[in-house]
Design an enzyme around this catalytic site. Structure first.
Site, short mmCIF file in Angstrom:
data_model
loop_
_atom_site.label_atom_id
_atom_site.label_comp_id
_atom_site.label_asym_id
_atom_site.label_seq_id
_atom_site.Cartn_x
_atom_site.Cartn_y
_atom_site.Cartn_z
CB CYS A 5 -0.90 -0.06 1.33
SG CYS A 5 -2.28 1.49 1.28
CB CYS B 86 -1.13 3.15 9.16
SG CYS B 86 -1.75 2.25 7.57
CB CYS C 2 6.36 3.97 4.35
SG CYS C 2 6.84 5.59 4.16
#
Length: 237
Positions: free
Chosen positions: A115, A207, A232
């Site tokens: 994602c 998140c 990330c």
């Protein structure tokens, strides 16, 4: 072309300099340089950069999943500093099939990397080839497991290429969270109102959660995953 030896020399010269001096140096070396903006640290960088350069380029990543307060904060910063703020959105040709196949919360079942790759990393891959250097708000104390070795200046090993090296400046590498907030209070720098509700490190709404007293700031990010995975892909491959 910038060489590793040159970066090493710059690092030796800049490691003990103030963030303001580092930003001045960065803007003196590069015309095509941009600040990556998302959190409190980055607004400190914008505030400092405005004091040393008339040409401050800033971009931010709109993942499509940010908190409503964060969207308002982004616009507040844009207006406060009169920025021509570049807002980067995910490539819909990649995002739509991903959401169709996996839904909106697949990261709870597998992990967040896919994602984040579509919503963040791909946007950076489009942006960073257009600049020679970028500036981030990374600090060593943000994440002891992944950022303890952050340098003041480095060659970007994630987004740079052998034929087009990319320089990354981290002017706040040696600052603590307390120093960041001392600067914010002293100079009345805008900040995300979520910080007043226990959010320390703020990312996408699904998140991110507040942290408890005594918890490290990154514990509020991707809390369902193991601590060493809490990046990330913006700063680690």
């Amino acid at each position: 072309m910038i060489t590793p030896e040159q970066i090493e020399q710059w690092q030796d010269n800049l490691v003990s300099k103030t963030p303001k001096d580092i930003l001045r140096f960065a803007h003196e070396q590069f015309d095509s340089i941009a600040i990556s903006f998302s959190g409190a640290e980055d607004v400190v960088l914008i505030d400092l950069a405005k004091k040393v350069s008339k040409q401050v380029q800033v971009f931010t990543l709109d993942t499509g999943r940010l908190h409503a307060d964060t969207y308002r904060f982004i616009d507040q910063v844009r207006k406060h500093y009169a920025l021509d703020l570049e807002i980067l959105s995910p490539d819909q040709a990649k995002l739509e099939p991903f959401v169709q196949a996996k839904g909106l919360f697949s990261f709870y079942d597998d992990d967040h990397k896919e994602c984040c790759g579509i919503r963040k990393v791909d946007s950076l891959k489009r942006k960073l080839p257009t600049v020679d250097a970028w500036i981030t708000g990374q600090r060593k104390d943000q994440s002891p497991s992944t950022r303890s070795a952050v340098a003041t200046v480095e060659l970007d090993g994630v987004f740079g290429r052998p034929d087009k090296p990319l320089v990354k400046f981290n002017p706040l590498a040696n600052w603590t969270s307390a120093q960041v907030w001392e600067y914010i209070r002293m100079f009345d720098v805008p900040f995300n109102p979520l910080h007043e509700r226990g959010f320390v490190s703020i990312g996408c709404e699904p998140c991110t959660r507040p942290v408890l007293p005594g918890q490290h700031e990154r514990e509020g990010r991707w809390w369902w995953e193991e601590a060493t995975q809490k990046e990330c892909g913006l700063h680690q491959a």
